[in-house]
Design a protein around this motif. Structure first.
Motif, PDB file in Angstrom:
ATOM      1  N   GLY A   1      14.114   6.591  54.867  1.00  0.00           N
ATOM      2  CA  GLY A   1      13.400   6.563  53.600  1.00  0.00           C
ATOM      3  C   GLY A   1      12.201   5.641  53.663  1.00  0.00           C
ATOM      4  O   GLY A   1      11.872   5.091  54.727  1.00  0.00           O
ATOM      5  N   GLU A   2      11.546   5.474  52.518  1.00  0.00           N
ATOM      6  CA  GLU A   2      10.333   4.658  52.468  1.00  0.00           C
ATOM      7  C   GLU A   2      10.639   3.181  52.676  1.00  0.00           C
ATOM      8  O   GLU A   2      11.461   2.596  51.971  1.00  0.00           O
ATOM      9  CB  GLU A   2       9.637   4.837  51.120  1.00  0.00           C
ATOM     10  N   VAL A   3       9.971   2.593  53.656  1.00  0.00           N
ATOM     11  CA  VAL A   3      10.095   1.165  53.929  1.00  0.00           C
ATOM     12  C   VAL A   3       8.896   0.477  53.278  1.00  0.00           C
ATOM     13  O   VAL A   3       7.759   0.749  53.631  1.00  0.00           O
ATOM     14  CB  VAL A   3      10.123   0.894  55.457  1.00  0.00           C
ATOM     15  N   THR A   4       9.168  -0.394  52.304  1.00  0.00           N
ATOM     16  CA  THR A   4       8.067  -1.077  51.618  1.00  0.00           C
ATOM     17  C   THR A   4       7.611  -2.312  52.371  1.00  0.00           C
ATOM     18  O   THR A   4       6.455  -2.716  52.258  1.00  0.00           O
ATOM     19  CB  THR A   4       8.449  -1.438  50.171  1.00  0.00           C
TER      20      THR A   4
ATOM     21  N   LYS B   1      21.326   2.091  51.637  1.00  0.00           N
ATOM     22  CA  LYS B   1      22.757   2.087  51.948  1.00  0.00           C
ATOM     23  C   LYS B   1      23.065   2.994  53.140  1.00  0.00           C
ATOM     24  O   LYS B   1      23.884   2.662  53.995  1.00  0.00           O
ATOM     25  CB  LYS B   1      23.564   2.522  50.732  1.00  0.00           C
ATOM     26  N   LYS B   2      22.374   4.144  53.209  1.00  0.00           N
ATOM     27  CA  LYS B   2      22.575   5.047  54.338  1.00  0.00           C
ATOM     28  C   LYS B   2      22.085   4.396  55.629  1.00  0.00           C
ATOM     29  O   LYS B   2      22.745   4.465  56.666  1.00  0.00           O
ATOM     30  CB  LYS B   2      21.845   6.366  54.100  1.00  0.00           C
ATOM     31  N   ALA B   3      20.931   3.733  55.566  1.00  0.00           N
ATOM     32  CA  ALA B   3      20.389   3.048  56.738  1.00  0.00           C
ATOM     33  C   ALA B   3      21.344   1.957  57.215  1.00  0.00           C
ATOM     34  O   ALA B   3      21.594   1.823  58.416  1.00  0.00           O
ATOM     35  CB  ALA B   3      19.019   2.452  56.421  1.00  0.00           C
TER      36      ALA B   3
ATOM     37  N   ALA C   1      24.613   1.801  56.733  1.00  0.00           N
ATOM     38  CA  ALA C   1      25.813   2.436  57.283  1.00  0.00           C
ATOM     39  C   ALA C   1      25.571   2.972  58.698  1.00  0.00           C
ATOM     40  O   ALA C   1      26.437   2.855  59.571  1.00  0.00           O
ATOM     41  CB  ALA C   1      26.277   3.565  56.363  1.00  0.00           C
ATOM     42  N   GLU C   2      24.395   3.544  58.932  1.00  0.00           N
ATOM     43  CA  GLU C   2      24.139   4.179  60.221  1.00  0.00           C
ATOM     44  C   GLU C   2      23.566   3.236  61.280  1.00  0.00           C
ATOM     45  O   GLU C   2      23.758   3.466  62.466  1.00  0.00           O
ATOM     46  CB  GLU C   2      23.229   5.386  60.028  1.00  0.00           C
ATOM     47  N   LEU C   3      22.871   2.190  60.852  1.00  0.00           N
ATOM     48  CA  LEU C   3      22.246   1.295  61.834  1.00  0.00           C
ATOM     49  C   LEU C   3      23.091   0.066  62.170  1.00  0.00           C
ATOM     50  O   LEU C   3      22.868  -0.562  63.197  1.00  0.00           O
ATOM     51  CB  LEU C   3      20.863   0.851  61.345  1.00  0.00           C
ATOM     52  N   ASP C   4      24.040  -0.301  61.316  1.00  0.00           N
ATOM     53  CA  ASP C   4      24.877  -1.463  61.606  1.00  0.00           C
ATOM     54  C   ASP C   4      25.685  -1.194  62.878  1.00  0.00           C
ATOM     55  O   ASP C   4      26.422  -0.216  62.963  1.00  0.00           O
ATOM     56  CB  ASP C   4      25.810  -1.770  60.434  1.00  0.00           C
ATOM     57  N   GLY C   5      25.506  -2.040  63.870  1.00  0.00           N
ATOM     58  CA  GLY C   5      26.193  -1.878  65.147  1.00  0.00           C
ATOM     59  C   GLY C   5      25.425  -1.036  66.156  1.00  0.00           C
ATOM     60  O   GLY C   5      25.854  -0.897  67.300  1.00  0.00           O
ATOM     61  N   ALA C   6      24.284  -0.485  65.735  1.00  0.00           N
ATOM     62  CA  ALA C   6      23.475   0.322  66.657  1.00  0.00           C
ATOM     63  C   ALA C   6      22.915  -0.565  67.766  1.00  0.00           C
ATOM     64  O   ALA C   6      22.686  -1.757  67.570  1.00  0.00           O
ATOM     65  CB  ALA C   6      22.338   0.999  65.895  1.00  0.00           C
ATOM     66  N   THR C   7      22.680   0.026  68.921  1.00  0.00           N
ATOM     67  CA  THR C   7      22.134  -0.715  70.056  1.00  0.00           C
ATOM     68  C   THR C   7      20.618  -0.552  70.103  1.00  0.00           C
ATOM     69  O   THR C   7      20.115   0.571  70.127  1.00  0.00           O
ATOM     70  CB  THR C   7      22.753  -0.233  71.373  1.00  0.00           C
ATOM     71  N   VAL C   8      19.926  -1.676  70.068  1.00  0.00           N
ATOM     72  CA  VAL C   8      18.471  -1.707  70.157  1.00  0.00           C
ATOM     73  C   VAL C   8      18.111  -2.692  71.261  1.00  0.00           C
ATOM     74  O   VAL C   8      18.479  -3.868  71.187  1.00  0.00           O
ATOM     75  CB  VAL C   8      17.833  -2.146  68.819  1.00  0.00           C
ATOM     76  N   GLU C   9      17.435  -2.207  72.293  1.00  0.00           N
ATOM     77  CA  GLU C   9      17.079  -3.018  73.457  1.00  0.00           C
ATOM     78  C   GLU C   9      18.305  -3.760  74.016  1.00  0.00           C
ATOM     79  O   GLU C   9      18.285  -4.973  74.218  1.00  0.00           O
ATOM     80  CB  GLU C   9      15.949  -3.995  73.120  1.00  0.00           C
ATOM     81  N   ASN C  10      19.373  -3.018  74.210  1.00  0.00           N
ATOM     82  CA  ASN C  10      20.627  -3.518  74.792  1.00  0.00           C
ATOM     83  C   ASN C  10      21.330  -4.573  73.938  1.00  0.00           C
ATOM     84  O   ASN C  10      22.120  -5.358  74.458  1.00  0.00           O
ATOM     85  CB  ASN C  10      20.400  -4.055  76.213  1.00  0.00           C
ATOM     86  N   ARG C  11      21.045  -4.596  72.653  1.00  0.00           N
ATOM     87  CA  ARG C  11      21.729  -5.526  71.746  1.00  0.00           C
ATOM     88  C   ARG C  11      22.269  -4.756  70.550  1.00  0.00           C
ATOM     89  O   ARG C  11      21.578  -3.914  69.983  1.00  0.00           O
ATOM     90  CB  ARG C  11      20.752  -6.598  71.254  1.00  0.00           C
ATOM     91  N   ALA C  12      23.509  -5.058  70.156  1.00  0.00           N
ATOM     92  CA  ALA C  12      24.098  -4.428  68.976  1.00  0.00           C
ATOM     93  C   ALA C  12      23.605  -5.195  67.745  1.00  0.00           C
ATOM     94  O   ALA C  12      23.951  -6.362  67.560  1.00  0.00           O
ATOM     95  CB  ALA C  12      25.613  -4.463  69.054  1.00  0.00           C
ATOM     96  N   ILE C  13      22.770  -4.544  66.933  1.00  0.00           N
ATOM     97  CA  ILE C  13      22.226  -5.221  65.756  1.00  0.00           C
ATOM     98  C   ILE C  13      23.229  -5.195  64.613  1.00  0.00           C
ATOM     99  O   ILE C  13      24.091  -4.319  64.534  1.00  0.00           O
ATOM    100  CB  ILE C  13      20.873  -4.620  65.316  1.00  0.00           C
ATOM    101  N   SER C  14      23.106  -6.158  63.731  1.00  0.00           N
ATOM    102  CA  SER C  14      23.926  -6.228  62.525  1.00  0.00           C
ATOM    103  C   SER C  14      23.007  -5.973  61.340  1.00  0.00           C
ATOM    104  O   SER C  14      21.955  -6.608  61.221  1.00  0.00           O
ATOM    105  CB  SER C  14      24.573  -7.610  62.424  1.00  0.00           C
ATOM    106  N   VAL C  15      23.390  -5.041  60.478  1.00  0.00           N
ATOM    107  CA  VAL C  15      22.563  -4.656  59.336  1.00  0.00           C
ATOM    108  C   VAL C  15      23.413  -4.742  58.076  1.00  0.00           C
ATOM    109  O   VAL C  15      24.438  -4.077  57.963  1.00  0.00           O
ATOM    110  CB  VAL C  15      22.015  -3.214  59.520  1.00  0.00           C
ATOM    111  N   THR C  16      22.996  -5.596  57.137  1.00  0.00           N
ATOM    112  CA  THR C  16      23.740  -5.795  55.890  1.00  0.00           C
ATOM    113  C   THR C  16      22.770  -5.935  54.719  1.00  0.00           C
ATOM    114  O   THR C  16      21.573  -6.118  54.917  1.00  0.00           O
ATOM    115  CB  THR C  16      24.606  -7.072  55.945  1.00  0.00           C
TER     116      THR C  16
END
Length: 104
Positions: free
Chosen positions: A25-28, A56-58, A60-75
């Motif tokens: 979605g739109e990132v402000t 909320k969808k972002a 749910a889907e990005l929490d724990g995703a791997t970015v540049e070999n690191r698992a990011i935390s999204v809250t």
């Protein structure tokens, strides 16, 4: 919706952070927080999205995703006033427990 993203690679820049969230979605705004003295990334940042459902969808889907070999935390980001001020953990010269509080 304000979103907190941690465990970022030190190579991630503001524009990269925005690109991670744009498909949802739109990132402000998207801001990686840098150290004041060195200018180097501190490994976390904030993203604001205009639509709460997309945020909320972002999360749910990005929490724990791997970015540049690191698992990011999204809250969901906590409001700033809910966190104690930096360096104000009860110590210091002007705290309420000062040793000379009742001396005079």
């Amino acid at each position: 919706m304000n979103i907190y993203v941690s465990n970022l690679s030190f190579n991630v820049q503001d524009e990269d952070l925005k690109e991670f969230f744009t498909p949802y979605g739109e990132v402000t705004s998207a801001k990686v927080i840098n150290d004041r003295e060195t200018g180097r990334s501190r490994g976390f940042g904030f993203v604001e999205m205009s639509d709460d459902a997309a945020g909320k969808k972002a999360i749910a889907e990005l929490d724990g995703a791997t970015v540049e070999n690191r698992a990011i935390s999204v809250t969901v980001a906590k409001p700033k006033e809910d966190r104690p001020a930096r360096g104000n953990g009860g110590g210091g010269y002007n705290n309420g427990n000062s040793y000379n509080k009742n001396r005079y």
